[in-house]
Design an enzyme around this catalytic site. Structure first.
Site, PDB file in Angstrom:
ATOM      1  N   SER A 120     -46.057 -19.106  18.642  1.00 38.00           N
ATOM      2  CA  SER A 120     -45.730 -19.378  20.046  1.00 38.00           C
ATOM      3  C   SER A 120     -44.866 -20.625  20.200  1.00 38.00           C
ATOM      4  O   SER A 120     -45.034 -21.596  19.458  1.00 38.00           O
ATOM      5  CB  SER A 120     -47.029 -19.580  20.826  1.00 38.00           C
ATOM      6  N   TYR A 142     -40.665 -18.188  25.633  1.00 35.13           N
ATOM      7  CA  TYR A 142     -40.684 -17.798  27.044  1.00 35.13           C
ATOM      8  C   TYR A 142     -39.297 -18.086  27.617  1.00 35.13           C
ATOM      9  O   TYR A 142     -38.455 -18.729  26.976  1.00 35.13           O
ATOM     10  CB  TYR A 142     -41.740 -18.606  27.804  1.00 35.13           C
ATOM     11  N   THR A 168     -41.276 -13.319  25.336  1.00 28.95           N
ATOM     12  CA  THR A 168     -42.416 -12.906  26.174  1.00 28.95           C
ATOM     13  C   THR A 168     -42.059 -13.214  27.621  1.00 28.95           C
ATOM     14  O   THR A 168     -41.822 -14.371  27.980  1.00 28.95           O
ATOM     15  CB  THR A 168     -43.691 -13.684  25.780  1.00 28.95           C
ATOM     16  N   LYS A 272     -41.679  -8.670  24.526  1.00 26.00           N
ATOM     17  CA  LYS A 272     -43.144  -8.530  24.611  1.00 26.00           C
ATOM     18  C   LYS A 272     -43.584  -8.535  26.076  1.00 26.00           C
ATOM     19  O   LYS A 272     -43.100  -9.370  26.848  1.00 26.00           O
ATOM     20  CB  LYS A 272     -43.785  -9.700  23.851  1.00 26.00           C
ATOM     21  N   HIS A 296     -50.374  -9.325  28.099  1.00 24.73           N
ATOM     22  CA  HIS A 296     -50.694 -10.727  27.805  1.00 24.73           C
ATOM     23  C   HIS A 296     -52.211 -10.917  27.620  1.00 24.73           C
ATOM     24  O   HIS A 296     -52.779 -11.946  27.971  1.00 24.73           O
ATOM     25  CB  HIS A 296     -50.181 -11.637  28.926  1.00 24.73           C
TER      26      HIS A 296
HETATM   27  C1  FMN Z   1     -55.505 -18.353  24.486  1.00 24.91           C
HETATM   28  C2  FMN Z   1     -54.310 -17.448  24.491  1.00 24.91           C
HETATM   29  C3  FMN Z   1     -53.034 -17.995  24.439  1.00 24.91           C
HETATM   30  C4  FMN Z   1     -51.903 -17.155  24.439  1.00 24.91           C
HETATM   31  N1  FMN Z   1     -50.664 -17.723  24.346  1.00 24.91           N
HETATM   32  C5  FMN Z   1     -49.577 -16.915  24.246  1.00 24.91           C
HETATM   33  C6  FMN Z   1     -48.294 -17.474  24.023  1.00 24.91           C
HETATM   34  O1  FMN Z   1     -48.118 -18.682  23.925  1.00 24.91           O
HETATM   35  N2  FMN Z   1     -47.247 -16.606  23.923  1.00 24.91           N
HETATM   36  C7  FMN Z   1     -47.400 -15.241  24.022  1.00 24.91           C
HETATM   37  O2  FMN Z   1     -46.413 -14.497  23.913  1.00 24.91           O
HETATM   38  N3  FMN Z   1     -48.612 -14.695  24.235  1.00 24.91           N
HETATM   39  C8  FMN Z   1     -49.699 -15.491  24.321  1.00 24.91           C
HETATM   40  N4  FMN Z   1     -50.930 -14.925  24.477  1.00 24.91           N
HETATM   41  C9  FMN Z   1     -51.063 -13.462  24.493  1.00 24.91           C
HETATM   42  C10 FMN Z   1     -51.225 -12.910  23.067  1.00 24.91           C
HETATM   43  O3  FMN Z   1     -50.037 -13.032  22.326  1.00 24.91           O
HETATM   44  C11 FMN Z   1     -51.596 -11.417  23.093  1.00 24.91           C
HETATM   45  O4  FMN Z   1     -50.681 -10.725  23.899  1.00 24.91           O
HETATM   46  C12 FMN Z   1     -53.017 -11.181  23.596  1.00 24.91           C
HETATM   47  O5  FMN Z   1     -53.882 -12.208  23.176  1.00 24.91           O
HETATM   48  C13 FMN Z   1     -53.516  -9.843  23.086  1.00 24.91           C
HETATM   49  O6  FMN Z   1     -54.783  -9.568  23.567  1.00 24.91           O
HETATM   50  P1  FMN Z   1     -56.121  -9.837  22.709  1.00 24.91           P
HETATM   51  O7  FMN Z   1     -56.383 -11.308  22.808  1.00 24.91           O
HETATM   52  O8  FMN Z   1     -57.142  -9.016  23.402  1.00 24.91           O
HETATM   53  O9  FMN Z   1     -55.845  -9.410  21.291  1.00 24.91           O
HETATM   54  C14 FMN Z   1     -52.067 -15.749  24.506  1.00 24.91           C
HETATM   55  C15 FMN Z   1     -53.357 -15.206  24.551  1.00 24.91           C
HETATM   56  C16 FMN Z   1     -54.463 -16.029  24.535  1.00 24.91           C
HETATM   57  C17 FMN Z   1     -55.841 -15.417  24.564  1.00 24.91           C
END
Ligand code: FMN
Length: 420
Positions: A120, A142, A168, A272, A296
């Site tokens: 990220s 982002y 994303t 994404k 997300h």
């Molecule tokens: C704590 C947290 C932080 C996240 N930060 C980002 C991020 O910085 N960039 C991004 O593209 N997605 C981010 N996501 C989304 C994840 O990449 C992913 O889409 C998501 O966690 C998938 O669902 P799951 O947690 O049920 O596997 C984040 C998710 C969580 C839980």
């Protein structure tokens, strides 16, 4: 001589290996200060989408064979030209202060298990540090900052050795959770340390890990630092830049793809956050190489349907033009095979590896990947298949109306109940 059983040698030593992602989550909850655990749970509003991502997988059933199983089973394939030993990639997450080694530990585990690392732009470790331990790292951005800043960040990721860019765009700054949001300080100065002390003092294992590493949790975003050695912004500084950046149009997406291709000499680009067919078609027009069907992890607009329910209609329409991956709710190998059968080339995991990281660092992330690998293998065995390439929808029990063709341009006036 009678040998003492191992547990008698040290009855207080907990076996750090865990058997399921759910147990990893329990361990993470026990180990982490409460605000940190809550930051990983994340979610938004009622948490409907976050919960739905997981529960929708449980609606799909198996129809296993009793004999005639295959002794050799394979689950490797390529994703955007890179060989992976299992179809499970690390989704980018802003890990904050879960573990002193943060994304470096995650990347090491991903490398040791033969899969791709997603990093990220809000990560706590730099793209240079992460690419140094894993040469198949995809960098995620982002839409934040002006165009010069974005070009500079793409250039930096390319120079560091990132093998693809993930953009994303599914974020709408929705605030507030019915169960309350964690308090995250701007920086961990003395004032914050005193305020957070009661929550932290009860978590000696977490504290000890940082003590051994010789630093306190750092809440900055090094990948968003200005060029030429400028200081990394704090998480809130970075978030402010993002909030105040005008949202991107589809022309901006094309611009981003074109810039990345020109800077990187044609490395792949993934968009994404897609959950509609019309958006998937537009993404193809913008020239992306892959899309991630994602909401997300339920952190964006609550009430968005589970990703596994929108996957197949999207994969059916664009799967022959771009690679389609899915993320959201993956907690076991059986979830992975279901997603593959409905059209995903691979899945990405978020919370599953964060629980592993919090529970046991790099080893914990490896443990999670091993759980998923063995779950995929069990599913293939039970279904009598010798490869993930043989998976198809008709091998599963899928309720009527499960698939939701959101944004299908050929179905104007769609009124189905969408959330589940
Ligand atoms: C704590 C947290 C932080 C996240 N930060 C980002 C991020 O910085 N960039 C991004 O593209 N997605 C981010 N996501 C989304 C994840 O990449 C992913 O889409 C998501 O966690 C998938 O669902 P799951 O947690 O049920 O596997 C984040 C998710 C969580 C839980």
């Amino acid at each position: 001589m009678v040998t003492k059983p191992a547990w008698l040698e040290n009855p207080w030593k907990q076996n750090p290996w865990f058997e399921s992602v759910a147990i990893a989550q329990q361990r993470a909850k026990k180990r982490l200060p409460e605000p940190l655990y809550a930051a990983l749970v994340a979610g938004s509003e009622r948490g409907t989408t976050m919960d739905g991502n997981q529960s929708a997988f449980a609606q799909i059933g198996f129809a296993p064979h009793v004999a005639g199983h295959q002794a050799q089973r394979s689950m490797s394939r390529t994703v955007l030209g890179h060989e992976v030993s299992l179809p499970v990639l690390i989704s980018p997450t802003g890990v904050q202060a879960v573990h002193p080694d943060g994304e470096v530990a995650v990347a090491r585990a991903a490398a040791s298990r033969g899969t791709i690392m997603g990093l990220s732009n809000f990560a706590s470790k730099s793209v240079e540090e992460v690419c140094a331990v894993h040469d198949t790292t995809f960098f995620q951005m982002y839409w934040t900052g002006d165009r010069d800043v974005m070009i500079q960040r793409m250039q930096r990721a390319h120079n560091a050795g990132a093998k693809a860019l993930i953009a994303t765009l599914d974020w709408s700054f929705s605030m507030g959770r019915d169960w309350g949001s964690p308090e995250i300080p701007e920086k961990i100065d003395l004032k914050a340390q005193i305020r957070l002390a009661p929550k932290v003092i009860t978590k000696p294992a977490w504290l000890w890990a940082f003590g051994r590493a010789g630093h306190i949790p750092d809440l900055t975003a090094p990948n968003l630092a200005p060029p030429n050695g400028g200081a990394a912004p704090t998480f809130f500084g970075a978030y402010y830049e993002w909030m105040t950046t005008p949202p991107p149009s589809w022309d901006d997406v094309t611009w981003m793809v074109t810039q990345w291709k020109s800077i990187s000499g044609g490395k792949p680009f993934m968009l994404k956050g897609i959950c509609r067919i019309d958006d998937a078609l537009r993404a193809v027009d913008c020239g992306v190489d892959a899309i991630s069907v994602s909401n997300h992890g339920g952190n964006n607009l609550d009430g968005t349907p589970a990703t596994i329910r929108v996957l197949k209609p999207i994969a059916d329409r664009v799967g022959d033009q771009v690679e389609v991956v899915l993320d959201g709710g993956i907690r076991r190998g059986s979830d992975v095979v279901k997603a593959l059968a409905l059209g995903a080339r691979a899945v990405m995991i978020g919370r599953a590896y964060l629980w592993g990281l919090a529970a046991n660092g790099e080893t914990g992330v490896g443990n999670v990947l091993d759980i998923l690998r063995s779950g995929i293998d069990s599913a293939l065995l039970g279904m009598g298949l010798s490869s993930i390439d043989e998976l198809s929808e008709d091998q599963f029990v899928i309720p009527d109306g499960f698939h939701l063709p959101l944004g299908d341009p050929s179905r104007v006036g769609m009124t189905e109940t969408l959330v589940g």
